[in-house]
Enzyme design. Sequence first.
Site, PDB file in Angstrom:
ATOM      1  N   LYS A  14      -0.302  11.781   5.350  1.00  0.00           N
ATOM      2  CA  LYS A  14      -0.005  10.760   6.363  1.00  0.00           C
ATOM      3  C   LYS A  14       0.659   9.544   5.701  1.00  0.00           C
ATOM      4  CE  LYS A  14      -2.553   7.481   6.963  1.00  0.00           C
ATOM      5  NZ  LYS A  14      -3.396   6.280   7.134  1.00  0.00           N
ATOM      6  N   LYS A  56       0.836  -1.206   0.000  1.00  0.00           N
ATOM      7  CA  LYS A  56       0.000   0.000   0.000  1.00  0.00           C
ATOM      8  C   LYS A  56       0.868   1.253   0.000  1.00  0.00           C
ATOM      9  CE  LYS A  56      -3.548   2.708   0.141  1.00  0.00           C
ATOM     10  NZ  LYS A  56      -4.543   2.857   1.176  1.00  0.00           N
TER      11      LYS A  56
END
Lengths: 291, 291, 291, 291
Positions: C236, C168
Site C-alpha cells: 500500500k 514517510k
Amino acid sequence: MTTIAFIGLGIMGGPMAAHLVAAGHDVVGHNLSRPAVDRLVAAGGRAATGTADAVRDAEVVITMVPDSPDVEALVPDVYPNVKPGTLHIDCSTIRPDVARRVAAAGAEHGVHVVDAPVSGGEAGAVEATLSIMVGGDAADVEAARPYLDVVGGTVVHVGPAGAGQTVKAANQLIVAGNIQLVAEALVFLEAHGVDTGAAVEVLAGGLAGSTVLDRKAAGMRARTFAPGFRIDLHHKDLGIVTAAAREAGVAIPLGAHVAQLVASLRAQGHGGLDHSALLLQVESLSGRNSS
Amino acid sequence: MTTIAFIGLGIMGGPMAAHLVAAGHDVVGHNLSRPAVDRLVAAGGRAATGTADAVRDAEVVITMVPDSPDVEALVPDVYPNVKPGTLHIDCSTIRPDVARRVAAAGAEHGVHVVDAPVSGGEAGAVEATLSIMVGGDAADVEAARPYLDVVGGTVVHVGPAGAGQTVKAANQLIVAGNIQLVAEALVFLEAHGVDTGAAVEVLAGGLAGSTVLDRKAAGMRARTFAPGFRIDLHHKDLGIVTAAAREAGVAIPLGAHVAQLVASLRAQGHGGLDHSALLLQVESLSGRNSS
Amino acid sequence: MTTIAFIGLGIMGGPMAAHLVAAGHDVVGHNLSRPAVDRLVAAGGRAATGTADAVRDAEVVITMVPDSPDVEALVPDVYPNVKPGTLHIDCSTIRPDVARRVAAAGAEHGVHVVDAPVSGGEAGAVEATLSIMVGGDAADVEAARPYLDVVGGTVVHVGPAGAGQTVKAANQLIVAGNIQLVAEALVFLEAHGVDTGAAVEVLAGGLAGSTVLDRKAAGMRARTFAPGFRIDLHHKDLGIVTAAAREAGVAIPLGAHVAQLVASLRAQGHGGLDHSALLLQVESLSGRNSS
Amino acid sequence: MTTIAFIGLGIMGGPMAAHLVAAGHDVVGHNLSRPAVDRLVAAGGRAATGTADAVRDAEVVITMVPDSPDVEALVPDVYPNVKPGTLHIDCSTIRPDVARRVAAAGAEHGVHVVDAPVSGGEAGAVEATLSIMVGGDAADVEAARPYLDVVGGTVVHVGPAGAGQTVKAANQLIVAGNIQLVAEALVFLEAHGVDTGAAVEVLAGGLAGSTVLDRKAAGMRARTFAPGFRIDLHHKDLGIVTAAAREAGVAIPLGAHVAQLVASLRAQGHGGLDHSALLLQVESLSGRNSS
C-alpha cells in the site's frame, strides 16, 4: 558442387547441412553425438571420423557449435588441417572479441574467416528462412553468400570481423525483451478476463506487432514450451550482450533487466525450455500458476 | 450515408474523420481548436458549433479525445442530447474502468456504447490501417464495424465493455518496451561501429523483427523525432497500464521499468517528441549525446 | 494529565496508547475489534463505545488506522463531535494529498491537525523509539510534541500539512529497497558458502550498515517472517510512493523496481508476512527454495 | 615492532600505512607515484625502490591496489622475493576467484595469504574505523589480526580464501543500492518542497537509517561529490558482483539495476566523482538539474 565440411549438426546445424546437401553440395559432417551424423548421411551427406578428417578436403568449412570455447577448441583441429584459401563460415553465436581472434588465427593459416551467426530459431533452420548477419572482409562475405543463401532468407554483410556477432548480440537483446513483454501482456490480459486469441490478432496488426507475437504467442497461450531455442542458450547469449555493453559503456536498462529474468528462470530449473517460457515466470510472479 | 458526429479532430481524429467523409458519410465535426474543423470542412465535412450541436442529429457519435477526464467531460454534453438508439464509438485511449462507467452512463440514455481504441499512430490514421480493439456487446460491435473498417485495417472484438481499453493498455506496454529495446540495440551497435542500416535490415528479417523496427528504426537512426505519437501521451497510457496491472496483481517488470524511462524522458522536457525519442535517453545514459 | 482519544489500537496503536497511559494520561480508546480495547483497559485506559464517544471529551485525538480511506472515513465521526481547539494527531500512513485535505477539513471545525506518520515498526512502538515525521503548523506541532515524545525517540517537524506523509513515503522507499538489497546479499553469500552470521557482523560495521541489517538480518537468516510490518501494508505504501513520484515527475528507478517486487511477493500470497520476507522471493528467483 | 612492506599508498593505503607506523611498526612502502611515498616517509616510514625491494626483509606484506590484474601483476614480484613463512595480507577489492588463485600461488612459495578487503571509504581509512572482511586459514587470519586491528574497527573472519572478497562484493552491492535509494528519496523530497535536512534527521532515526544516510546525505544535499570512493571503482566492483551472482545463479534484481545506473553515470563522464554522485543522475532523469 562444393565440398563442405559441416561441424556441429544439432538442432540448428542439422537442418542447415541438409539444405546444403539438397542444393547439390558434397557435405561431410561431424558431430559429437552419432545420431545427428546418421541423419546427415540419410539425407545424402557423408560422415567424417572427426573434425580433422571432415575439413581435410573441404573448400568450405561451416561450424555451428554452442559457445565461444567450443569455437576456440575447434581452431587447432581445423586451421592446421585445411588447404590454404579455404573459406571458414562460423555460424555459432559467440563473443565478438573471440570472433575477431578466430579470424586472426585463420588468417595466419591463409584461411578466410567470416562470422555468420543466425536468427530465426529451429523453424528458421528447417524452413531455410534464417536471418544471417555476416562480419568479415567484403570479398570473403561474397564468397560465403551462395552457401548462406541456401540456408537463410536474409543475408546481410554488416561490417568487419566480429560485426556479425555484435549484431547477433543486439538481436538477442531485442528477442528476449520482446518475449518478456509479450509474456507480461498475455498474463495481464488473462488476469483481466480478455480473450487473448482475439487480443493477439489485433495486437499483431498494430505497432505492437512482431515476429515474436506471430511465432511465439500461440505456444505461450497454450503453455507449450518445447524448444525451439533453449533458455540455457539465451542466457549464454545475454551474458555476451551485457559484457559487450559494459565494455562499450552503453546503457541497456531493459536488456540488463531481462538478462536477470532469463537467469532467474534458468536458476529455477527451466533452462531446457523454450525462451518463450519466460511467461511461466511472469505467471509465478503474479501468483497465477498454470500447472 | 450515415450522419456521424466526430468529436476530437486532432492528429488521429482528423484523418479518421476525413476517411469517413471520403467513404460517403455526412460527418459533422467539433474540435476545441478551429483549424482542425476547417480542415474537415475542406475535406467535405460540416462544422458544428459545439458538442451538443454536433451530436443532435447524429446516428453515430465518434469521440477521439486525449484522456479519461476528457471522455467523462463529454458525457453530459452527449448523452442527454442524442436520440435514443444512437451508437457511440469512443476511440480515445482511457482507463478500462472509466470505459465501463461511460458505457453504463450511455445505457441509461438508451445509447449503445463501444470502446474502440486504436493502434498504429498517425501513419495508421492517415493510411487507414489502424488496428482497432473493440469492447462492448456483440451486436453493438457489429453495428460499429462498418465505420471502423473505414479507418482501420484490423478490427477485432476482444470482449465486453472496457476490454478494448485493456487490450490497448497491453498494446502500449509492448510498444513502449519494443521502442526502448530497439533504442538500446541501436546505440549498442553504433558504439561498436556497426553500420546500423545493414543491421536493421537483418534484424527485421529474424525473430527480432517488429513493426517498431519497420516503422521507427529509420527515424531513430536519423534522429528525427517529430510525432507521431507523443511521449506525453505514452506516459499517460503507461499510467493506465501500471495501475491496471497493480489492480490485478500482475507482475510487469519490464513494463514498470519502461514506464519509469518514459516518465524520465518526459521530466527532461521531451514530452512533445515522438515516443521513439527514447533513443535520446539511451544515448544520454551512455554518454553519447548526438546533438 | 490530558484526555486523549486513541482510535486504532492495532499492532502499532496498541503499544503507543499504552505508553500514553503509562505517562499519566487519560486514554479513551476505540478499535474495530474488541480484544485490542480490552488490552488498553487492562493497561489502565478506558473503553469507548465508538469513535464519536471516544472523541467527545478529548483534548487530543490520535488516529492510527491502515489507509487513506480509513482516515477519510473517520472525518465525519470526529470533527463534528469534538470541541473547537482540539488537537488531532494522525499517525496513520496515508497519501500526502489526503493528509492535506483532512487538515483543511479539520480547520473548518476549528481542529488543529498534524500528520505524524511513524517509522520503526512493532519493535519501535513497543520500545517507544519510533521515528516520527510531523507535518503541520509549527504551533500545532509543538502542541503535539509532548505526546509524540512519549511514543517516539525521534520527533521532527519536516514541513506544512502533508509533509510528514511525504517524508514517510521516502522512508518506505528506502526501507523496502534496503530490505531487498540485504535479501539479495544474503542469498548471494549463502550461495557462495559464506557464513552469513560473520558476514552480517562485518557488513554492519561498514558503509553497508543499516537499521535494516541490525534489526532484520537475523530473522532473514533464520527464515522467521512473522510481522512486524506486513507486505500488504508496505505494498500500500509503495503505491503512495510511486504515485507521488509520478505526480512530481521524479525518477525513482530502484523505488519503482522494488515496488514491483513487493507487489509480486504479495500476489504470490505472502501479503501477511513481514516485509523481510522479500528474501523468500530472491531465493525462489534463484532456484534456492528454503522450505 | 614488525617489518611491514606496504604496496599501494593511495587514498586508502596511505592512511592505513601511516596508522601502522604510528602503532610502532617499521613500514617500508612502495607506490607507483612518488608523492604518496614521500607522505609515508614524512609520517615516519621508509621508501623502497620497488616492490621486490620493499618485500625482501618484510615479515608481513600488505597490498592495497585497484583491481584484480594489479594484484596478479604483483605475484611475480612478491612471492619469489619474500622469506618463506611471510604473511601476505591483500586488502585490495578483487574477484573472489582471483583471490583464491593468488592464495594458491602464495602457498607454493610458503607464503600465508589472507584476503582482507575493507569497507568504510577514505573516512574509515583516515579514522582507522574500517570494516574488514577476512578470508583465509584461521591461523593466518589470527596472525593478521593485530595489524588489521590497527587500521580497522571491525575485523571479522568470514571463511576460507576468497570469502573476504565475496563478502566485500555483497557489501558493494548493498552500498551502491543504498546510495541510489537515498538519492531517489532526496530528489523526491526536494521536488515536494520538504526541508531535506529535517527529513534526513528523522529518516536516520527509523528503519530507513543507514551509514550511507549518516555519512553521505549531507554531501548529497550540498552537491559536494569529491571522493571519497570513486564511481570508477564502484563500477569495477559491481562488475565483480554481477559476475559472481551470475556464476552462482543468484537473482540480484536491484543489484543488477544499480550496476546499470553506476555504469551510466560513469559513461556520462562522472567516473571521478564520489559514488554519492548517483544523485546527479536521479536529478537529471527527473529534469531537475542542479548545476
